[in-house]
Design an enzyme around this catalytic site. Structure first.
Site, mmCIF file in Angstrom:
data_model
loop_
_atom_site.group_PDB
_atom_site.id
_atom_site.type_symbol
_atom_site.label_atom_id
_atom_site.label_comp_id
_atom_site.label_asym_id
_atom_site.label_seq_id
_atom_site.Cartn_x
_atom_site.Cartn_y
_atom_site.Cartn_z
ATOM 1 N N HIS A 153 0.942 -1.078 0.028
ATOM 2 C CA HIS A 153 -0.383 -0.173 0.528
ATOM 3 C C HIS A 153 0.826 0.868 0.035
ATOM 4 O O HIS A 153 2.248 1.631 0.593
ATOM 5 C CB HIS A 153 -0.819 -0.025 1.547
ATOM 6 N N ASP A 160 -0.558 4.068 1.075
ATOM 7 C CA ASP A 160 -1.385 5.044 1.746
ATOM 8 C C ASP A 160 -0.482 5.257 3.017
ATOM 9 O O ASP A 160 -0.037 4.155 3.325
ATOM 10 C CB ASP A 160 -2.757 4.742 1.601
ATOM 11 N N ASP A 164 6.473 2.005 6.452
ATOM 12 C CA ASP A 164 5.384 1.163 6.473
ATOM 13 C C ASP A 164 4.505 1.999 5.033
ATOM 14 O O ASP A 164 3.675 2.729 5.988
ATOM 15 C CB ASP A 164 4.462 1.100 8.093
ATOM 16 N N GLU A 187 -4.935 0.958 2.948
ATOM 17 C CA GLU A 187 -4.896 -0.196 3.815
ATOM 18 C C GLU A 187 -4.976 0.310 5.324
ATOM 19 O O GLU A 187 -5.372 -0.479 6.023
ATOM 20 C CB GLU A 187 -3.096 -1.028 3.065
ATOM 21 N N GLU A 188 -4.805 1.504 5.179
ATOM 22 C CA GLU A 188 -4.799 2.100 6.736
ATOM 23 C C GLU A 188 -6.002 2.515 7.126
ATOM 24 O O GLU A 188 -5.954 2.920 8.096
ATOM 25 C CB GLU A 188 -3.495 2.800 6.977
ATOM 26 N N GLU A 230 4.756 -5.640 3.989
ATOM 27 C CA GLU A 230 4.764 -5.350 5.114
ATOM 28 C C GLU A 230 6.161 -4.852 6.280
ATOM 29 O O GLU A 230 6.949 -6.361 5.489
ATOM 30 C CB GLU A 230 3.563 -5.527 6.003
HETATM 31 ZN ZN LIG Z 1 1.625 -1.330 6.338
#
Ligand SMILES: [Zn+2]
Length: 399
Positions: A75, A77, A108, A142-143, A171
């Site tokens: 991801h 985001d 992340d 995702e977040e 991740e």
């Molecule tokens: Zn993540």
């Protein structure tokens, strides 16, 4: 000088400089697009919609048209930076100091994406091609609520005839140092709200009222008193945590009419969502008949249980070629054999596992979601080499 972006650091700086806090794209997919297109990827960017949620743009890039199909998922985001002034450098500046690159998303997980792209670029640069099909499934959700992200992107890809043979999610999986840990499964997650109904009244005249707090305490005790299990071969014990208890009663002389609690269970492969729900419902029904805390009341506790979605089952990836090839690559680069773990929270791997075997490996997670999130430049180089070694090894194993 290579024709391609084989340096993960420069790719990552471009990504960090886009303030892509969920659900904003903020140029992050443009930056990724710009890195992938010269490598021969066909890039598509579907936007998904859902009533009550923000539209989110996602990215699917594929390279090659035959042979085994390896997909990388991640991801672009990021979580909000919090108080920007508390950071050593502005959170979206992408500054380098003391051998580390600072910025929201550094570990992340824009860093994982940058390393994977650089790994592919190095192979294409050296060999002129890849030994099969490689795709990237990148979500911008995702977040956040995760409704317009990976689930829909996977369905979208499947509807177009895409079939994946294996997936790596980038991740940050290493607790302390590169090579610590691969995630080969995740516990399931199940949440619910429990409401106990009572009867409002004066605290001095309890026989005229029915205090729901008494019932709620009894029911929660029944949920927490007995462990759900003692763990399994591959997973730690299942665990229930009460996350909130709400009565909202400001007065000291009124018995409230209602009391609510919320709880979440992280559970292992001894349960399914269905069997766990049945166990919780059994415990509640039994406890409701326990009248010890309800003097003068001869009726069971009246309660209502609402299961929250999404719930997810535990899963374990037993694809030995995938975990072995990745472990070998990690050992070749870091000199360390990673632990195969099912610990930690959920991730988008819980959706991908319905499409193909999936494992997770990325950077060191220590600073994720924190002020001064940063990644060591040496870790970026190390992860790029691990991904490069893994990609080559995975296709070789399938040849
Ligand atoms: Zn993540």
């Amino acid at each position: 000088m290579s024709r391609f972006p084989i340096d993960p650091t420069s790719i990552l700086i471009d990504l960090i400089r886009c303030p892509s806090v969920t659900p904003r794209e903020a140029g992050a997919l443009d930056a990724l697009d710009a890195a992938l297109a010269p490598l021969g990827f066909t890039v598509e960017r579907p936007t998904f919609h859902e009533a009550g949620a923000a539209d989110v743009e996602n990215l699917f890039a594929r390279r090659g048209s035959s042979g085994p199909h390896l997909v990388f998922a991640g991801h672009t985001d990021v979580v909000p930076p919090g108080e920007a002034g508390a950071w050593r450098f502005p959170p979206f500046a992408g500054e380098i100091a003391d051998g580390a690159l600072y910025g929201r998303g550094a570990v992340d997980m824009k860093g994982g994406i940058a390393c994977f792209v650089a790994a592919v670029a190095r192979i294409v640069d050296a060999d002129g091609d890849l030994p099969g099909q490689v795709s990237l499934l990148i979500t911008g959700d995702e977040e956040g609520p995760a409704v317009n992200g990976t689930v829909k992107l996977l369905d979208w890809a499947r509807a177009r005839g895409e079939r994946f043979d294996a997936c790596v999610v980038g991740e940050p999986t290493n607790p302390d140092a590169m090579g610590d840990m691969i995630k080969v499964g995740r516990r399931g997650s199940l949440s619910a709200t429990l409401t106990v109904a009572g009867r409002q009244g004066h605290v001095a005249y309890p026989h005229l009222a029915d205090n729901p707090v008494r019932g709620l305490v009894t029911l929660l005790d029944a949920l927490m008193a007995e462990p759900l299990d003692a763990g399994s071969e591959r997973f730690q014990p299942s665990n229930l945590e009460v996350t909130t208890i709400d009565v909202g009663n400001p007065s000291t002389n009124v018995i409230p009419a209602e009391a609510k609690a919320g709880f979440n269970i992280r559970f292992n492969d001894r349960w399914s969502v269905a069997s766990l729900k049945a166990e919780i419902e059994r415990r509640l029904a039994e406890a409701a008949r326990d009248l010890r805390l309800r003097p003068g009341k001869d009726a069971p506790v009246r309660y209502d249980l609402v299961w929250r979605s999404p719930a997810s089952d535990a899963f374990f990836t037993s694809d030995a070629p995938l975990t072995q090839t990745l472990s070998d690559a990690i050992e070749a680069v870091t000199g360390r054999r990673p632990a195969l773990s099912t610990s930690g929270g959920t991730s988008d791997a819980r959706f991908i596992k319905d499409h193909c075997p999936v494992v997770e490996f990325g950077l060191v997670g220590q600073t994720m979601h924190m002020v001064d999130e940063c990644v060591a430049l040496a870790d970026l180089e190390s992860l790029t080499r691990i991904y490069e070694t893994f990609i080559r090894g995975w296709f070789r194993a399938r040849a």
